[in-house]
Design a protein around this motif. Structure first.
Motif, PDB file in Angstrom:
ATOM      1  N   ILE A   1     -62.043  16.861 -26.123  1.00 26.36           N
ATOM      2  CA  ILE A   1     -60.627  16.939 -26.499  1.00 26.36           C
ATOM      3  C   ILE A   1     -60.267  16.087 -27.714  1.00 26.36           C
ATOM      4  CG2 ILE A   1     -59.818  17.577 -24.196  1.00 26.36           C
ATOM      5  CD1 ILE A   1     -58.941  14.657 -23.824  1.00 26.36           C
TER       6      ILE A   1
ATOM      7  N   ILE B   1     -57.831   8.069 -23.531  1.00 26.78           N
ATOM      8  CA  ILE B   1     -57.148   9.295 -23.104  1.00 26.78           C
ATOM      9  C   ILE B   1     -55.629   9.100 -23.097  1.00 26.78           C
ATOM     10  CG2 ILE B   1     -56.769  10.863 -21.153  1.00 26.78           C
ATOM     11  CD1 ILE B   1     -59.781  10.556 -20.534  1.00 26.78           C
ATOM     12  N   GLY B   2     -55.186   7.964 -22.602  1.00 28.28           N
ATOM     13  CA  GLY B   2     -53.748   7.676 -22.580  1.00 28.28           C
ATOM     14  C   GLY B   2     -53.149   7.623 -23.969  1.00 28.28           C
ATOM     15  N   ARG B   3     -53.858   6.995 -24.927  1.00 30.43           N
ATOM     16  CA  ARG B   3     -53.350   6.931 -26.288  1.00 30.43           C
ATOM     17  C   ARG B   3     -53.404   8.308 -26.935  1.00 30.43           C
ATOM     18  NH1 ARG B   3     -51.053   4.748 -23.991  1.00 30.43           N
ATOM     19  NH2 ARG B   3     -52.661   4.338 -22.506  1.00 30.43           N
ATOM     20  N   TYR B   4     -54.423   9.104 -26.615  1.00 28.20           N
ATOM     21  CA  TYR B   4     -54.497  10.470 -27.139  1.00 28.20           C
ATOM     22  C   TYR B   4     -53.262  11.268 -26.701  1.00 28.20           C
ATOM     23  CZ  TYR B   4     -55.814  15.324 -27.716  1.00 28.20           C
ATOM     24  OH  TYR B   4     -55.809  16.651 -28.050  1.00 28.20           O
ATOM     25  N   LYS B   5     -52.921  11.180 -25.431  1.00 29.87           N
ATOM     26  CA  LYS B   5     -51.744  11.896 -24.924  1.00 29.87           C
ATOM     27  C   LYS B   5     -50.476  11.406 -25.612  1.00 29.87           C
ATOM     28  CE  LYS B   5     -53.573  12.996 -20.360  1.00 29.87           C
ATOM     29  NZ  LYS B   5     -53.456  12.743 -18.913  1.00 29.87           N
ATOM     30  N   GLN B   6     -50.345  10.092 -25.772  1.00 34.88           N
ATOM     31  CA  GLN B   6     -49.178   9.509 -26.419  1.00 34.88           C
ATOM     32  C   GLN B   6     -49.075   9.976 -27.876  1.00 34.88           C
ATOM     33  OE1 GLN B   6     -49.469   5.244 -26.731  1.00 34.88           O
ATOM     34  NE2 GLN B   6     -47.309   4.987 -27.203  1.00 34.88           N
TER      35      GLN B   6
ATOM     36  N   ASN C   1     -50.509  12.594 -29.237  1.00 34.89           N
ATOM     37  CA  ASN C   1     -50.325  14.043 -29.245  1.00 34.89           C
ATOM     38  C   ASN C   1     -48.857  14.427 -29.020  1.00 34.89           C
ATOM     39  OD1 ASN C   1     -51.691  16.532 -29.576  1.00 34.89           O
ATOM     40  ND2 ASN C   1     -51.564  16.903 -27.374  1.00 34.89           N
ATOM     41  N   GLU C   2     -48.129  13.669 -28.222  1.00 37.42           N
ATOM     42  CA  GLU C   2     -46.702  13.924 -28.006  1.00 37.42           C
ATOM     43  C   GLU C   2     -45.914  13.820 -29.301  1.00 37.42           C
ATOM     44  OE1 GLU C   2     -45.144  11.395 -24.935  1.00 37.42           O
ATOM     45  OE2 GLU C   2     -46.448  12.270 -23.414  1.00 37.42           O
TER      46      GLU C   2
ATOM     47  N   GLU D   1     -47.143  14.669 -32.083  1.00 43.73           N
ATOM     48  CA  GLU D   1     -47.784  15.664 -32.945  1.00 43.73           C
ATOM     49  C   GLU D   1     -48.540  15.000 -34.084  1.00 43.73           C
ATOM     50  OE1 GLU D   1     -44.953  18.705 -33.966  1.00 43.73           O
ATOM     51  OE2 GLU D   1     -44.646  19.234 -31.860  1.00 43.73           O
TER      52      GLU D   1
ATOM     53  N   ASN E   1     -49.821   0.521 -27.645  1.00 45.06           N
ATOM     54  CA  ASN E   1     -48.670   1.406 -27.376  1.00 45.06           C
ATOM     55  C   ASN E   1     -47.520   1.119 -28.331  1.00 45.06           C
ATOM     56  OD1 ASN E   1     -49.886   2.690 -25.225  1.00 45.06           O
ATOM     57  ND2 ASN E   1     -48.847   1.475 -23.668  1.00 45.06           N
TER      58      ASN E   1
END
Length: 118
Positions: A99, A65-70, A72-73, A75, A35
């Protein structure tokens, strides 16, 4: 083999090389460090190299998945590479392969074919 994650910084690309079992113990041990790297370093592409992974459980999937979301935020882009048949099947069943771009080959062999960091 001891489970661990090593980090390789190529400026615009950061590679997280996962070794051994990608499970709850490994996820807990490295989640905060990963993170912090994502927040502080900011790269165009983050690569999770699973070529030395023997097993992945729901905690490993959750970390991805958590790192993907982070990521992706911000961009930025994340891929998973070095996926063997067993890990590929697990990623497909979990839905993560739908995804996050997933490759069987290691990053060094596919980097030329990844033309966009969108």
């Amino acid at each position: 083999m001891d489970s661990k994650i090593s980090i390789k910084d190529l400026n615009e690309v950061i590679i997280f090389k996962v070794e051994g079992d990608f499970d709850n113990l490994l996820s807990l041990k490295y989640k905060n460090a990963i993170n912090n790297i994502i927040i502080k370093k900011r790269a165009d592409l983050y690569v999770f190299d699973l070529s030395l992974v023997n097993f992945i459980d729901s905690s490993g999937i959750g970390l991805l998945i958590g790192r993907y979301k982070q990521i992706n935020e911000f961009e930025e882009r994340m891929i998973i590479c070095g996926v063997n048949q067993q890990i590929k099947k697990t990623l497909a069943i979990s839905g993560i392969a739908n995804i996050i771009d997933t490759y069987e080959d290691i990053y060094e062999n596919i980097k030329e074919s990844i033309t966009s960091y969108e």
